[in-house]
Design a protein around this motif. Structure first.
Motif, PDB file in Angstrom:
ATOM      1  N   LEU A 177       0.815  -1.216   0.000  1.00 49.87           N
ATOM      2  CA  LEU A 177       0.000   0.000   0.000  1.00 49.87           C
ATOM      3  C   LEU A 177       0.852   1.271   0.000  1.00 49.87           C
ATOM      4  O   LEU A 177       0.397   2.343  -0.428  1.00 49.87           O
ATOM      5  CB  LEU A 177      -0.934   0.011   1.212  1.00 49.87           C
ATOM      6  CG  LEU A 177      -2.055  -1.039   1.210  1.00 49.87           C
ATOM      7  CD1 LEU A 177      -2.817  -0.994   2.541  1.00 49.87           C
ATOM      8  CD2 LEU A 177      -3.008  -0.777   0.033  1.00 49.87           C
ATOM      9  N   HIS A 178       2.068   1.188   0.479  1.00 46.69           N
ATOM     10  CA  HIS A 178       2.908   2.371   0.657  1.00 46.69           C
ATOM     11  C   HIS A 178       3.989   2.527  -0.421  1.00 46.69           C
ATOM     12  O   HIS A 178       4.644   3.563  -0.487  1.00 46.69           O
ATOM     13  CB  HIS A 178       3.576   2.322   2.043  1.00 46.69           C
ATOM     14  CG  HIS A 178       2.618   2.077   3.166  1.00 46.69           C
ATOM     15  ND1 HIS A 178       1.731   3.030   3.611  1.00 46.69           N
ATOM     16  CD2 HIS A 178       2.389   0.956   3.913  1.00 46.69           C
ATOM     17  CE1 HIS A 178       1.004   2.530   4.595  1.00 46.69           C
ATOM     18  NE2 HIS A 178       1.391   1.266   4.801  1.00 46.69           N
ATOM     19  N   ASP A 238      10.873   6.379   0.907  1.00 46.04           N
ATOM     20  CA  ASP A 238      11.376   5.587   2.037  1.00 46.04           C
ATOM     21  C   ASP A 238      10.735   4.210   2.109  1.00 46.04           C
ATOM     22  O   ASP A 238      11.378   3.239   2.536  1.00 46.04           O
ATOM     23  CB  ASP A 238      11.143   6.335   3.353  1.00 46.04           C
ATOM     24  CG  ASP A 238      12.104   7.505   3.520  1.00 46.04           C
ATOM     25  OD1 ASP A 238      13.026   7.623   2.689  1.00 46.04           O
ATOM     26  OD2 ASP A 238      11.920   8.296   4.468  1.00 46.04           O
ATOM     27  N   ALA A 239       9.470   4.118   1.718  1.00 47.06           N
ATOM     28  CA  ALA A 239       8.802   2.812   1.730  1.00 47.06           C
ATOM     29  C   ALA A 239       9.470   1.863   0.738  1.00 47.06           C
ATOM     30  O   ALA A 239       9.642   0.667   1.022  1.00 47.06           O
ATOM     31  CB  ALA A 239       7.322   2.977   1.396  1.00 47.06           C
ATOM     32  N   ASP A 240       9.811   2.394  -0.422  1.00 47.31           N
ATOM     33  CA  ASP A 240      10.522   1.579  -1.420  1.00 47.31           C
ATOM     34  C   ASP A 240      11.829   1.040  -0.828  1.00 47.31           C
ATOM     35  O   ASP A 240      12.156  -0.136  -0.973  1.00 47.31           O
ATOM     36  CB  ASP A 240      10.842   2.408  -2.662  1.00 47.31           C
ATOM     37  CG  ASP A 240       9.602   2.810  -3.438  1.00 47.31           C
ATOM     38  OD1 ASP A 240       8.530   2.237  -3.163  1.00 47.31           O
ATOM     39  OD2 ASP A 240       9.712   3.691  -4.315  1.00 47.31           O
ATOM     40  N   LYS A 263       6.044  -0.961  -7.439  1.00 46.99           N
ATOM     41  CA  LYS A 263       5.030  -2.012  -7.414  1.00 46.99           C
ATOM     42  C   LYS A 263       4.901  -2.673  -8.785  1.00 46.99           C
ATOM     43  O   LYS A 263       4.821  -3.900  -8.886  1.00 46.99           O
ATOM     44  CB  LYS A 263       3.662  -1.428  -6.994  1.00 46.99           C
ATOM     45  CG  LYS A 263       3.459  -1.339  -5.505  1.00 46.99           C
ATOM     46  CD  LYS A 263       2.021  -1.034  -5.138  1.00 46.99           C
ATOM     47  CE  LYS A 263       1.621   0.364  -5.584  1.00 46.99           C
ATOM     48  NZ  LYS A 263       0.281   0.737  -5.081  1.00 46.99           N
ATOM     49  N   ARG A 264       4.879  -1.844  -9.826  1.00 49.56           N
ATOM     50  CA  ARG A 264       4.756  -2.393 -11.184  1.00 49.56           C
ATOM     51  C   ARG A 264       5.959  -3.256 -11.527  1.00 49.56           C
ATOM     52  O   ARG A 264       5.830  -4.309 -12.163  1.00 49.56           O
ATOM     53  CB  ARG A 264       4.608  -1.248 -12.188  1.00 49.56           C
ATOM     54  CG  ARG A 264       4.314  -1.714 -13.604  1.00 49.56           C
ATOM     55  CD  ARG A 264       3.921  -0.548 -14.474  1.00 49.56           C
ATOM     56  NE  ARG A 264       4.972   0.466 -14.525  1.00 49.56           N
ATOM     57  CZ  ARG A 264       4.863   1.618 -15.190  1.00 49.56           C
ATOM     58  NH1 ARG A 264       3.729   1.915 -15.809  1.00 49.56           N
ATOM     59  NH2 ARG A 264       5.856   2.476 -15.200  1.00 49.56           N
ATOM     60  N   GLN A 265       7.127  -2.837 -11.057  1.00 51.72           N
ATOM     61  CA  GLN A 265       8.347  -3.602 -11.309  1.00 51.72           C
ATOM     62  C   GLN A 265       8.297  -4.955 -10.603  1.00 51.72           C
ATOM     63  O   GLN A 265       8.612  -5.995 -11.194  1.00 51.72           O
ATOM     64  CB  GLN A 265       9.566  -2.793 -10.843  1.00 51.72           C
ATOM     65  CG  GLN A 265      10.893  -3.270 -11.402  1.00 51.72           C
ATOM     66  CD  GLN A 265      12.020  -2.309 -11.049  1.00 51.72           C
ATOM     67  OE1 GLN A 265      12.047  -1.751  -9.952  1.00 51.72           O
ATOM     68  NE2 GLN A 265      12.949  -2.117 -11.969  1.00 51.72           N
ATOM     69  N   ILE A 266       7.888  -4.952  -9.336  1.00 48.53           N
ATOM     70  CA  ILE A 266       7.825  -6.194  -8.561  1.00 48.53           C
ATOM     71  C   ILE A 266       6.766  -7.137  -9.119  1.00 48.53           C
ATOM     72  O   ILE A 266       6.982  -8.350  -9.245  1.00 48.53           O
ATOM     73  CB  ILE A 266       7.547  -5.889  -7.078  1.00 48.53           C
ATOM     74  CG1 ILE A 266       8.726  -5.125  -6.465  1.00 48.53           C
ATOM     75  CG2 ILE A 266       7.283  -7.179  -6.298  1.00 48.53           C
ATOM     76  CD1 ILE A 266       8.434  -4.575  -5.085  1.00 48.53           C
ATOM     77  N   ASP A 267       5.605  -6.593  -9.491  1.00 47.42           N
ATOM     78  CA  ASP A 267       4.500  -7.429  -9.973  1.00 47.42           C
ATOM     79  C   ASP A 267       4.772  -8.006 -11.360  1.00 47.42           C
ATOM     80  O   ASP A 267       4.293  -9.091 -11.685  1.00 47.42           O
ATOM     81  CB  ASP A 267       3.204  -6.610 -10.013  1.00 47.42           C
ATOM     82  CG  ASP A 267       2.716  -6.232  -8.611  1.00 47.42           C
ATOM     83  OD1 ASP A 267       3.124  -6.926  -7.646  1.00 47.42           O
ATOM     84  OD2 ASP A 267       1.967  -5.247  -8.493  1.00 47.42           O
TER      85      ASP A 267
END
Length: 770
Positions: free
Chosen positions: A378-379, A434-436, A385-389
């Motif tokens: 969420l953060h 920072d969340a990344d 997120k797109r890279q990880i997914d």
């Protein structure tokens, strides 16, 4: 000078001497300065006798001048020697001489040499690669036609009357023949004068200006690195001599593209310093550091021949003058031997260690995706997120490994608070908040857990631990006895920031930095954690009071002009896309002689119906090229950028019982020697071919979707990293080839976009243009 006249015997001498191919050689530089009119010629250059006065210059050889052929360069009309840089001028001059020999002997012309149909003109495009309008030289093939026909000398002269970047109507333009008329009128007197000079007398008023050392160019042809120490020095270029003989007291950066002789120069520099110390009865311990065990073995093998004094066989603990060759991992491991046992190292070889690191990190990603990712998702920024997914764990692993080595361990020292303040890397993970960084750090902790479970330390741990023990009062007291007076680092572009920080601790004296290091930034994939090679001396402990010396090599010894030009186009297209991508072949010069060029083949692309037929035909093409280049089997490499294609190559060789030896690590010198003994071809993934060289290279599967590799992701940063890596790997693979480079692809995919730049500039044949 108004004109320069060169007879066919002189042309043969100038094109056959390697020392006249590049301004990196003193002879080549002085020749081009004389052609530019900045200095005068010598009376003799080998078999060539020269005459120069206020009108012009004549380069002559023994024999009846009426039976010779002549190239006349009208300096006033053509401005051939005033428009380009010295290196480009010499290249253009050499290509012009080679055109003359082919034209007079009715040999086949290449794509850059054109006879204008329906005219007496020819046009030469001498420079191998240019984004701008290409430089051209206009040649009149039948000057003074009627006059020379009466003297039975028709067809004996070629006249250069124009050069530049602008085109013209070659069929209608007329060359001014005033200067060539002066040349023809003077030839009889000139040959009488130079014949007297050739008997041993030096022409009055001709100061020493062109190469005073005549090298045995035929002896240079085909020589390998395995020659005794003192035999190398007459064969080195001016920049190589400058590097070898320079002071050992300051950092020295040696830049050069693939095939320019960086590793050889580093070896010769170390041996020269050791020899000088032994002659002076001084204590001197030298260290050569390589990135991988394979490269260390290759250098050790070369030293067996080059090091006739036996410095590398001595023990630095017992002998006052000695040379040690180590990988950085083995150097730190030996130092930490009392603290870390052999079984605790992931691997002493840095290359193998990083492969195992990726496997551990891939396992850490799988665990982190299951346990950590849901709470972070969420953060996280949309980009990460797109890279990880969109990426598989295997595709994410090298990106996270890069983040861990360069930032989390390299700059942050395992501290999350420090890591948060570190600027993001230029290529790799899409880190923007920072969340990344929190999620990346969570993967790092999972990775560390993997190491702890197996009770192992990776290369970064070893180096950082070594720095901790080296930066102590105890070592500072011991280093005067155990430190090194000279440290040479090969392939610095392969080391990350952690590894680079350790070197200055191993010097004998604090505050003294006798460190020389070789670099080709075009071979470094991605951001190593240092963004500016000019600041590398700071990583080696420079106090900013001692300015580092810099030497750059431009003469390419390994590859043919066609292969060098193709490799340069790959780098140029990469530099266009990425501001951090270096074109280290910009301004390079090939030093191939005509004998070597006769073995050379054009760079070619071939298409096949599917992967299986492409792999099968690769071996047929390899055998054909081996015959055309007169090469041994072990001098032929079949490589690919694709893991899938590499597996197909293995399956095919097993099924058909092909005689093939496979590379197992980068710069796998021992496998090449094994192939030589067995009479095998060599095959291996592109990541293993760096540091090696072959007569023939086939790169299989260079087609769209595979180079660069395109997955299902639309993430721009991942695509950029893949494209950056693909440019790098294609350059490394192509620059391994000496005489022939063949690139294969599948027709349904179409050629890789990385080939289009070369195809648009006629540097590769067979690429279908859309």
């Amino acid at each position: 000078m108004k004109y320069i006249c060169i007879d066919d015997g002189s042309i043969s001498e100038l094109i056959s001497g390697r020392e006249y191919q590049s301004i990196d050689f003193e002879e080549g530089d002085r020749l081009i300065q004389a052609l530019k009119g900045r200095v005068q010629f010598l009376a003799r250059i080998g078999k060539i006798t020269l005459f120069q006065d206020g009108e012009g210059a004549f380069l002559t050889t023994h024999g009846n001048w009426k039976k010779k052929k002549f190239l006349v360069i009208d300096c006033e009309q053509s401005s051939l020697f005033t428009q380009l840089r010295s290196s480009e001028t010499l290249t253009s001059f050499q290509k012009l001489l080679r055109f003359c020999t082919k034209y007079w002997s009715n040999n086949v012309l290449n794509a850059s040499e054109k006879i204008i149909f329906g005219s007496t003109k020819a046009v030469l495009f001498p420079l191998p690669y240019s984004n701008a309008s290409p430089f051209r030289i206009a040649i009149e093939r039948a000057p003074l036609h009627e006059r020379l026909k009466k003297r039975d000398m028709d067809g004996s002269f070629l006249l250069v009357y124009k050069s530049g970047h602008e085109g013209a109507d070659s069929t209608n333009e007329v060359a001014n023949e005033a200067n060539i008329r002066r040349v023809v009128d003077r030839l009889a007197d000139i040959y009488r004068t130079t014949a007297e000079a050739a008997k041993g007398s030096t022409l009055a008023g001709s100061p020493s200006a062109v190469g005073s050392t005549q090298l045995d160019s035929t002896a240079v042809l085909g020589r390998s690195i395995h020659m005794p120490f003192r035999e190398w020095f007459p064969l080195t270029t001016t920049p190589q001599k400058r590097f070898i003989y320079s002071s050992a007291d300051t950092p020295h950066r040696l830049f050069g593209a693939a095939g320019t002789g960086k590793t050889l120069s580093l070896i010769l520099r170390a041996l020269y310093l050791l020899d000088r110390a032994e002659r002076a009865s001084e204590t001197f311990h030298a260290l050569l550091v390589t990135h991988s065990e394979a490269t260390r073995e290759s250098i050790a093998n070369a030293l067996a021949t080059i090091d006739t004094m036996g410095f590398h066989q001595r023990d630095s603990k017992q002998d006052s003058v000695a040379l040690k060759v180590e990988t950085l991992a083995s150097l730190c491991a030996d130092f930490l031997g009392r603290s870390i046992s052999e079984t605790e190292f992931v691997d002493r070889d840095a290359q193998d260690s990083k492969i195992l690191q990726q496997m551990y990190i891939e396992q850490a990603i799988a665990v982190s995706k299951q346990l950590d990712y849901p709470s972070f998702k969420l953060h996280l920024s949309h980009e990460l997120k797109r890279q990880i997914d969109s990426l598989s764990d295997a595709d994410l692993a090298p990106l996270i490994q890069h983040e861990i080595s360069a930032l989390i361990k390299g700059r942050a020292g395992d501290s999350f608070e420090v890591y948060k303040r570190c600027p993001s890397l230029m290529f790799g993970l899409n880190i923007s908040n920072d969340a990344d960084k929190g999620y990346a750090f969570s993967v790092f902790k999972r990775y560390q857990e993997q190491l702890e479970k197996s009770n192992q330390f990776d290369t970064d741990d070893v180096v950082i631990s070594a720095i901790g023990q080296l930066d102590t009062p105890i070592w500072r007291r011991r280093r005067i006895r155990e430190g090194f007076d000279f440290i040479g680092i090969d392939e610095t572009h392969l080391f990350n920031i952690n590894e680079l920080h350790v070197f200055h601790h191993f010097t004998r004296k604090v505050g003294n930095f006798p460190i020389s290091f070789t670099m080709d930034e075009s071979q470094a994939v991605g951001d190593r954690g240092w963004n500016d090679s000019a600041s590398l001396s700071e990583l080696f402990g420079s106090d900013n009071k001692t300015a580092p010396e810099i030497t750059e090599y431009s003469a390419v010894f390994r590859s043919s002009p066609a292969i060098t030009a193709f490799s340069a186009s790959v780098l140029a297209s990469g530099a266009t896309l990425f501001t951090h991508f270096k074109n280290t072949l910009l301004g390079s010069q090939s030093v191939f002689t005509p004998d070597e060029e006769r073995r050379s083949q054009p760079v070619t692309y071939r298409e096949f119906s599917d992967d299986d037929s492409m792999v099968e035909e690769a071996f047929t093409i390899a055998e054909n090229l081996r015959g055309e280049t007169n090469s041994a089997r072990y001098q032929v490499l079949i490589t690919t950028l694709s893991d899938q294609i590499m597996e197909k190559i293995r399956e095919h060789t097993i099924k058909t019982n092909k005689a093939v030896t496979y590379l197992e690590r980068r710069g796998d010198f021992t496998k090449v020697k094994q192939a030589e003994r067995s009479g095998h071809l060599v095959a291996g993934h592109v990541d293993f071919v760096g540091g090696l060289e072959f007569d023939v290279v086939l790169i299989v599967g260079v087609d769209r979707g595979r180079v660069p590799l395109e997955g299902e992701t639309e993430d721009s940063n991942s695509r950029n990293y893949a494209a950056y890596s693909a440019h790098n790997r294609l350059y490394v693979a192509a620059s391994r080839a000496k005489y022939a480079l063949e690139i294969l692809g599948v027709k349904s995919r179409g050629p890789s976009d990385l080939l289009l730049n070369a195809a648009n500039n006629d540097l590769i044949k067979g690429v279908p243009m859309i």
